[in-house]
Motif scaffolding. Structure first.
Motif, short mmCIF file in Angstrom:
data_model
loop_
_atom_site.label_atom_id
_atom_site.label_comp_id
_atom_site.label_asym_id
_atom_site.label_seq_id
_atom_site.Cartn_x
_atom_site.Cartn_y
_atom_site.Cartn_z
N LEU A 59 11.39 -8.06 0.75
CA LEU A 59 11.26 -6.90 -0.13
C LEU A 59 11.33 -7.32 -1.59
CD1 LEU A 59 13.61 -4.40 1.75
CD2 LEU A 59 11.14 -4.72 2.03
N GLY A 60 10.30 -6.95 -2.34
CA GLY A 60 10.25 -7.25 -3.76
C GLY A 60 10.69 -6.06 -4.60
N LEU A 61 10.57 -6.22 -5.91
CA LEU A 61 11.06 -5.20 -6.85
C LEU A 61 10.47 -3.82 -6.57
CD1 LEU A 61 12.67 -4.60 -9.46
CD2 LEU A 61 10.59 -5.15 -10.74
N PHE A 62 9.16 -3.75 -6.33
CA PHE A 62 8.51 -2.46 -6.14
C PHE A 62 8.63 -1.93 -4.70
CE2 PHE A 62 6.04 -3.94 -9.93
CZ PHE A 62 6.47 -2.94 -10.79
N ASP A 63 9.30 -2.69 -3.84
CA ASP A 63 9.59 -2.19 -2.50
C ASP A 63 10.89 -1.38 -2.49
OD1 ASP A 63 7.50 -3.35 -0.76
OD2 ASP A 63 8.31 -5.25 -1.50
N CYS A 64 11.62 -1.36 -3.61
CA CYS A 64 12.94 -0.73 -3.68
C CYS A 64 12.90 0.45 -4.64
CB CYS A 64 13.97 -1.74 -4.18
SG CYS A 64 13.91 -3.36 -3.36
N GLN A 90 0.83 -1.21 0.00
CA GLN A 90 0.00 0.00 0.00
C GLN A 90 0.86 1.26 0.00
OE1 GLN A 90 -3.65 -0.02 2.57
NE2 GLN A 90 -2.93 -2.06 3.16
N ILE A 91 2.00 1.20 0.70
CA ILE A 91 2.91 2.35 0.69
C ILE A 91 3.46 2.59 -0.71
CG2 ILE A 91 5.16 3.16 1.50
CD1 ILE A 91 4.56 1.77 4.18
N ALA A 92 3.93 1.53 -1.37
CA ALA A 92 4.47 1.68 -2.72
C ALA A 92 3.41 2.17 -3.69
CB ALA A 92 5.04 0.35 -3.19
N SER A 93 2.21 1.60 -3.60
CA SER A 93 1.12 2.00 -4.50
C SER A 93 0.75 3.46 -4.29
CB SER A 93 -0.09 1.09 -4.27
OG SER A 93 -1.14 1.42 -5.16
N LYS A 94 0.72 3.90 -3.02
CA LYS A 94 0.43 5.31 -2.71
C LYS A 94 1.43 6.23 -3.38
CE LYS A 94 2.10 6.75 1.23
NZ LYS A 94 3.14 7.75 0.86
N ASN A 95 2.70 5.91 -3.22
CA ASN A 95 3.73 6.78 -3.77
C ASN A 95 3.71 6.80 -5.29
OD1 ASN A 95 4.44 7.35 -1.17
ND2 ASN A 95 6.31 6.12 -1.15
N HIS A 96 3.47 5.65 -5.91
CA HIS A 96 3.38 5.62 -7.37
C HIS A 96 2.17 6.41 -7.86
CE1 HIS A 96 6.71 3.20 -8.88
NE2 HIS A 96 6.62 2.49 -7.76
N HIS A 97 1.09 6.36 -7.12
CA HIS A 97 -0.09 7.17 -7.49
C HIS A 97 0.27 8.65 -7.45
CE1 HIS A 97 -4.14 8.77 -7.69
NE2 HIS A 97 -3.92 9.41 -6.53
N ASN A 98 0.95 9.08 -6.39
CA ASN A 98 1.33 10.49 -6.29
C ASN A 98 2.29 10.87 -7.42
OD1 ASN A 98 -0.17 10.39 -3.95
ND2 ASN A 98 1.57 10.51 -2.56
N GLY A 99 3.14 9.93 -7.81
CA GLY A 99 4.10 10.20 -8.87
C GLY A 99 3.47 10.44 -10.22
N THR A 100 2.26 9.92 -10.44
CA THR A 100 1.58 10.17 -11.72
C THR A 100 1.24 11.64 -11.89
OG1 THR A 100 -0.66 9.77 -10.84
CG2 THR A 100 0.56 7.85 -11.66
N MET A 101 1.24 12.40 -10.81
CA MET A 101 0.91 13.83 -10.86
C MET A 101 2.15 14.71 -10.72
SD MET A 101 -2.56 13.73 -8.54
CE MET A 101 -2.03 12.37 -7.49
N SER A 102 3.33 14.10 -10.83
CA SER A 102 4.59 14.83 -10.69
C SER A 102 5.32 14.87 -12.03
CB SER A 102 5.48 14.16 -9.64
OG SER A 102 4.86 14.17 -8.38
#
Length: 361
Positions: free
Chosen positions: A172-177, A136-148
């Protein structure tokens, strides 16, 4: 470096000739301040090259701020830069202690994987539960990145994609890094009195804290579930800024999400969540753009990667834009006090910097 500096000049309404001194933050790219002088044609002014692991950019900014606060200079430049992609660089070097098998080199994914497994164990969190929280943390940050517009990754990534991605260092997987990136960021620092002559929407530096640990994993008081340097640096910055309840008083935070577990632990170290309860706040959406305390509103290291010498000032840039009300689609309704945080080093021995910014006294 040139693009970042000239954008800062234009934003501040100054020219290069107005810069009286500069601080260059970089880990791998340069060994002196000369490349900054060459690139920006800043001939014969004092330029100091700063390196302090992942806190490099914020430390360069900190030194520039104190020089102005001391009355030594009126207008200065802090600039962080890193050019990593052509160098084969894959992360901060972790040298082995000479003649010792006690402190072997541990690459960053493994360091923070150790923190993740211990944190899950300490608070009775199953792998499945923990993985979902980190996703959920990774998904949140990627969502915010779509507006940056300046983010390197501008694509939605679902929690399911994160949870099912290839493993890098369990759990930790690929999208955790975060990624390895090139980048630069620049800030112009002056006094409030001078700033008023240039613009009405200047931002104040309210407090800066820096903490550096010692002894690494040899110390017996580090439990892999928190970063004491973050706690100490934040307490110093809070005291300087007059903050007593960070969760209620701070409007947004940019934290060092080199790995998703790092962001989770930072919530607790900064006093945003009680110990062992950050997962519940993640589940409640506390740190989303619509939440009580938005974190990494521009997408964080997850979307910008980590050009080490630049990341701290990149975070300051986002807080600056948010407090001015100029953050575009990701703009928060209330943004009067913002925080930036960086953390880097080796297990149990980190360098951490925390800075607070406000719109007015």
């Amino acid at each position: 470096m040139v693009e970042a500096a000239y954008e800062a000049y234009e934003d501040a309404g100054i020219e290069g000739k107005d810069i009286q001194a500069a601080w260059l933050g970089t880990v791998s790219s340069f060994r002196t301040g000369q490349p900054l002088a060459d690139a920006l044609k800043l001939d014969y002014i004092p330029i100091t090259r700063v390196e302090n692991a992942c806190a490099t950019a914020t430390d360069a900014f900190r030194n520039a701020c104190y020089a102005v606060a001391a009355g030594v200079y009126d207008i200065v430049l802090a600039l962080g830069v890193e050019k990593l992609k052509d160098s084969g660089f894959s992360g901060l070097a972790v040298p082995e202690a000479p003649g010792s098998d006690v402190n072997p080199p541990v690459p960053p994914p493994s360091q923070f994987a150790l923190a993740a497994t211990r944190y899950f164990h300490e608070y009775g969190i199953s792998f499945e539960e923990g993985k979902q929280t980190l996703a959920q943390i990774a998904s949140k940050n990627h969502h915010n990145g779509t507006m940056s517009p300046k983010a390197h990754f501008q694509r939605e990534v679902s929690a399911e994609q994160v949870a099912n991605a290839p493993m890098v260092a369990w759990p930790l997987g690929l999208f955790d890094c975060c990624g390895v990136s090139d980048g630069a960021a620049a800030a112009i620092i002056t006094t409030p009195e001078i700033a008023k002559t240039f613009r009405d929407d200047y931002i104040l530096v309210k407090g800066i804290g820096l903490s550096v640990g010692a002894y690494g994993i040899l110390r017996n008081d580090w439990d892999f579930t928190h970063f004491p340097e973050t706690v100490r640096a934040s307490q110093s910055a809070y005291q300087e800024a007059g903050i007593s309840d960070p969760r209620q008083e701070i409007d947004l935070a940019m934290v060092h999400d080199c790995f998703t577990i790092t962001e989770l632990i930072i919530y607790e170290d900064l006093g945003f969540s009680p110990r062992g309860r950050a997962s519940a706040d993640v589940e409640a959406g506390t740190f989303t753009l619509e939440g009580e305390l938005p974190v990494n509103t521009d997408g964080g290291l997850k979307c910008f990667g980590h050009p080490i010498g630049a990341s701290g000032i990149r975070m300051i840039y986002e807080v600056y834009k948010q407090l001015q009300g100029k953050a575009g689609d990701r703009q928060l309704q209330k943004a009067d006090l913002g925080l930036t945080h960086n953390l880097g080093g080796r297990p149990g021995s980190f360098t951490c910097s925390v800075a607070l910014f406000g719109t007015r006294d």
